[in-house]
Design an enzyme around this catalytic site. Structure first.
Site, PDB file in Angstrom:
ATOM      1  N   ARG A  25       0.800  -1.219   0.000  1.00  0.00           N
ATOM      2  CA  ARG A  25       0.000   0.000   0.000  1.00  0.00           C
ATOM      3  C   ARG A  25       0.839   1.279   0.000  1.00  0.00           C
ATOM      4  O   ARG A  25       0.336   2.357  -0.259  1.00  0.00           O
ATOM      5  CB  ARG A  25      -0.967  -0.013   1.198  1.00  0.00           C
ATOM      6  N   LYS A  32       8.701  -0.604   2.920  1.00  0.00           N
ATOM      7  CA  LYS A  32       7.847   0.228   3.772  1.00  0.00           C
ATOM      8  C   LYS A  32       8.552   0.604   5.072  1.00  0.00           C
ATOM      9  O   LYS A  32       8.553   1.784   5.470  1.00  0.00           O
ATOM     10  CB  LYS A  32       6.533  -0.499   4.091  1.00  0.00           C
ATOM     11  N   ASP A 116       6.073  -1.815  11.390  1.00  0.00           N
ATOM     12  CA  ASP A 116       5.372  -0.645  10.854  1.00  0.00           C
ATOM     13  C   ASP A 116       4.540   0.084  11.904  1.00  0.00           C
ATOM     14  O   ASP A 116       3.644   0.844  11.572  1.00  0.00           O
ATOM     15  CB  ASP A 116       4.492  -1.052   9.663  1.00  0.00           C
ATOM     16  N   TYR A 379      30.277  33.412  -5.259  1.00  0.00           N
ATOM     17  CA  TYR A 379      30.544  31.982  -5.097  1.00  0.00           C
ATOM     18  C   TYR A 379      31.938  31.814  -4.524  1.00  0.00           C
ATOM     19  O   TYR A 379      32.931  32.222  -5.136  1.00  0.00           O
ATOM     20  CB  TYR A 379      30.454  31.214  -6.432  1.00  0.00           C
TER      21      TYR A 379
HETATM   22  C1  UD1 Z   1      -2.128  -7.452  11.324  1.00  0.00           C
HETATM   23  C2  UD1 Z   1      -3.006  -8.373  12.168  1.00  0.00           C
HETATM   24  C3  UD1 Z   1      -4.319  -7.652  12.515  1.00  0.00           C
HETATM   25  C4  UD1 Z   1      -4.013  -6.350  13.226  1.00  0.00           C
HETATM   26  C5  UD1 Z   1      -3.047  -5.496  12.390  1.00  0.00           C
HETATM   27  C6  UD1 Z   1      -2.604  -4.310  13.218  1.00  0.00           C
HETATM   28  C7  UD1 Z   1      -2.541 -10.648  11.391  1.00  0.00           C
HETATM   29  C8  UD1 Z   1      -3.032 -11.798  10.601  1.00  0.00           C
HETATM   30  N1  UD1 Z   1      -3.318  -9.582  11.436  1.00  0.00           N
HETATM   31  O1  UD1 Z   1      -2.791  -7.186  10.096  1.00  0.00           O
HETATM   32  O2  UD1 Z   1      -5.108  -8.488  13.364  1.00  0.00           O
HETATM   33  O3  UD1 Z   1      -5.221  -5.657  13.460  1.00  0.00           O
HETATM   34  O4  UD1 Z   1      -1.862  -6.246  12.047  1.00  0.00           O
HETATM   35  O5  UD1 Z   1      -1.825  -3.429  12.460  1.00  0.00           O
HETATM   36  O6  UD1 Z   1      -1.477 -10.722  11.965  1.00  0.00           O
HETATM   37  N2  UD1 Z   1       4.761  -9.472   8.119  1.00  0.00           N
HETATM   38  C9  UD1 Z   1       5.733 -10.424   8.066  1.00  0.00           C
HETATM   39  N3  UD1 Z   1       5.528 -11.523   7.283  1.00  0.00           N
HETATM   40  C10 UD1 Z   1       4.384 -11.697   6.557  1.00  0.00           C
HETATM   41  C11 UD1 Z   1       3.386 -10.701   6.628  1.00  0.00           C
HETATM   42  C12 UD1 Z   1       3.594  -9.615   7.430  1.00  0.00           C
HETATM   43  O7  UD1 Z   1       6.779 -10.321   8.700  1.00  0.00           O
HETATM   44  O8  UD1 Z   1       4.277 -12.714   5.862  1.00  0.00           O
HETATM   45  C13 UD1 Z   1       4.996  -8.276   8.956  1.00  0.00           C
HETATM   46  C14 UD1 Z   1       4.851  -6.979   8.180  1.00  0.00           C
HETATM   47  O9  UD1 Z   1       6.105  -6.574   7.653  1.00  0.00           O
HETATM   48  C15 UD1 Z   1       4.346  -6.020   9.233  1.00  0.00           C
HETATM   49  C16 UD1 Z   1       3.586  -6.913  10.206  1.00  0.00           C
HETATM   50  O10 UD1 Z   1       4.013  -8.245   9.953  1.00  0.00           O
HETATM   51  O11 UD1 Z   1       5.392  -5.388   9.925  1.00  0.00           O
HETATM   52  C17 UD1 Z   1       2.071  -6.794  10.022  1.00  0.00           C
HETATM   53  O12 UD1 Z   1       1.746  -7.212   8.710  1.00  0.00           O
HETATM   54  P1  UD1 Z   1       0.567  -6.550   7.898  1.00  0.00           P
HETATM   55  O13 UD1 Z   1       0.483  -7.233   6.582  1.00  0.00           O
HETATM   56  O14 UD1 Z   1       0.706  -5.086   7.908  1.00  0.00           O
HETATM   57  O15 UD1 Z   1      -0.682  -7.034   8.795  1.00  0.00           O
HETATM   58  P2  UD1 Z   1      -2.106  -6.420   8.816  1.00  0.00           P
HETATM   59  O16 UD1 Z   1      -2.869  -6.857   7.637  1.00  0.00           O
HETATM   60  O17 UD1 Z   1      -1.995  -4.973   9.061  1.00  0.00           O
HETATM   61 CA    CA Z   2      -0.188  -3.371   9.109  1.00  0.00          CA
END
Ligand code: UD1
Ligand code: CA
Length: 484
Positions: A25, A32, A116, A379
């Protein structure tokens, strides 16, 4: 004894930071978590908070932009454990691999943070760790009630208030979507229980990912206590997913930073137009006028006034100096010096005590000694200018011969005429002068006047002969008559 060792291990903390996600996003070529807030990458903020918890182990899960992210991790935490996520997607998989990467002897609690979520502070997390321990929970999640819960996982509680599960927005039914309490993505968990729970995660959900959040239901069903700590200030837990959220977080952090400096005695005339990196140092009685940006290793001493409309990067400003409408990179401005308006200072510039760099002047890799002045339209590059010397308007150091840069050395108490060109390498002795328009190619001895412009010759009547009837000729004729 052994009991103490066991107890100490129970109190030990590890931190896992999830930073493997793609960050789609943001729509960016940059990871990010490497986008910056107040001069520090998002992940740097999270790692600073993680380090403040003084964990025994700190693991970071990586995948997208792997090497760039790993570089930042090792900058901030050289002994971090780097965990590479594989093809299996999701926060659950990330946690599973991180838990497996922690030393097998580690039996304490694990704090899980998102790369993040940059504004969360270590005191808030420590309070959650304490709550987790006092409740004897297997898992404690941090939750909040944001203005708009759309997109977040929702927290499901039983009538005792314990958490029984988290449901992601995309898997939630209509009733679950009505829940306003959201999961923040920051957790404290017992390592052994979490380890057992992640083993059972599957990808059978709307996104085809292993959800970390599914361990809440798994642990609760297995009879463990799962707690939720509701954090009132939801901004603390806001995640950055796009550039709108990035700028909102920046605005909040800027307000907090400026407030902090104001309480320490810095006058900030217009906080809304002022930006101060977290690395900047300010003294009491510094004044920042509207439109000032202070970045990198910038330091401002007391009674200095900066602005309006100035950007200072890696710049030192000593006390009682003034800097007006200036762009400065890597310069050192000494006490009582004055810079601007409309000055451009580049790396290696030193403006001496009571020195002056004035309007439309660019200075690079040059030293102005005490009281030396370059007031207008010049300059100055690769030059040393001595004490009390005044450089006339429109001076140029011709420091570059097309291949190499050369230095100009100007002594003390020198006066140079307007529009002097210094063809470097060249030296001017103490107390020397140059005439207006001089092109100085050879050394000027102390006390000498350098002239290089040919003597002036006037061709009388030239206009009347060559521009007969022109407005100039008419004006000249009239002037001639009135003279007689
Ligand atoms: C996640 C939570 C959600 C919560 C939200 C809060 C899950 C399934 N959901 O959703 O309940 O409300 O955070 O912000 O956990 N990341 C990895 N590996 C991956 C995917 C993500 O390390 O395969 C890391 C990302 O870099 C990030 C964090 O995990 O720092 C959260 O991932 P993101 O995809 O932003 O999760 P959300 O959909 O926001
Ligand atoms: Ca997130």
């Amino acid at each position: 004894g052994l009991g103490d060792v066991y107890k100490r291990q129970q109190q030990a903390l590890a931190v896992v930071v999830l930073a493997a996600g793609q960050g789609t996003r943001m729509r960016s070529q940059t990871a990010k978590v490497l986008h910056e807030l107040s001069g520090i990458p998002l992940l740097g903020h999270v790692l600073a908070t993680a380090s403040a918890l003084q964990p025994e182990h700190l693991a970071v899960v990586l995948r997208h932009h792997r090497d760039a992210v790993a570089g930042v991790v090792t900058d901030y935490v050289p002994d971090a454990i780097l965990v590479d996520q594989d093809d299996i997607p999701g926060t659950g998989r990330a946690l599973e691999l991180a838990l497996a990467a922690l030393p097998s002897t580690f039996a304490g609690d694990v704090v899980v943070m998102s790369g993040d979520v940059p504004l969360l502070d270590s005191d808030t997390i420590q309070a959650v760790v304490d709550h987790h321990r006092s409740q004897g929970s297997a898992l404690t999640l941090m939750s909040t009630i944001p203005e708009d819960p759309t997109g977040y996982g929702r927290v499901i509680r039983n009538d005792r208030g314990d958490v029984t599960g988290v449901v992601e927005e995309s898997d939630a039914n209509a009733a679950e979507k009505q829940i306003t309490e959201i999961n923040s993505g920051v957790y404290v968990m017992n390592r052994a229980h979490a380890h057992a729970a992640v083993a059972g995660l599957t990808t059978t959900n709307s996104q085809g990912e292993k959800y970390l959040t599914d361990i809440a239901r798994a642990l609760s069903s297995a009879g463990h206590r799962v707690s939720g700590v509701l954090v009132e200030d939801s901004w603390l837990l806001e995640g950055i997913n796009d550039r709108v959220q990035l700028s909102e977080a920046q605005a909040r952090l800027t307000r907090m930073t400026i407030r902090g400096w104001q309480l320490l005695g810095v006058t900030v005339a217009d906080p809304a137009s002022t930006m101060i990196d977290l690395s900047v140092e300010l003294a009491p009685d510094v004044t920042l006028l509207p439109g000032v940006q202070l970045k990198g290793d910038t330091r401002i001493d007391s009674h200095a006034t900066i602005g309006p409309d100035s950007t200072l990067v890696d710049t030192i400003v000593e006390s009682h100096a003034t800097v007006v409408r200036t762009h400065s990179l890597g310069a050192h401005i000494c006490e009582h010096a004055s810079v601007g308006p409309f000055s451009y200072l580049r790396p290696g510039t030193v403006v001496g005590v009571e020195g002056k760099v004035g309007a439309f002047v660019e200075v690079k890799n040059s030293t102005l000694a005490r009281g030396a002045k370059v007031p207008h339209l010049s300059y100055i590059g690769d030059a040393d200018i001595g004490e009390g010397t005044n450089i006339g308007a429109g001076a140029i150091t011709a420091n570059y011969d097309g291949e190499t840069k050369h230095r100009t050395t100007i002594g003390s108490q020198v006066r140079t005429g307007s529009h002097t060109v210094f063809v470097a390498p060249v030296e001017l002795g103490d107390g020397s002068y140059t005439a207006a328009g001089a092109v100085v190619r050879r050394r000027v001895e102390p006390g000498a006047l350098a002239m290089s412009v040919a003597p002036q010759r006037n061709l009388e009547g030239w206009v009347e002969h060559n521009r007969e009837g022109s407005p100039a000729a008419i004006a000249a004729k009239k002037a001639g008559k009135s003279k007689k």
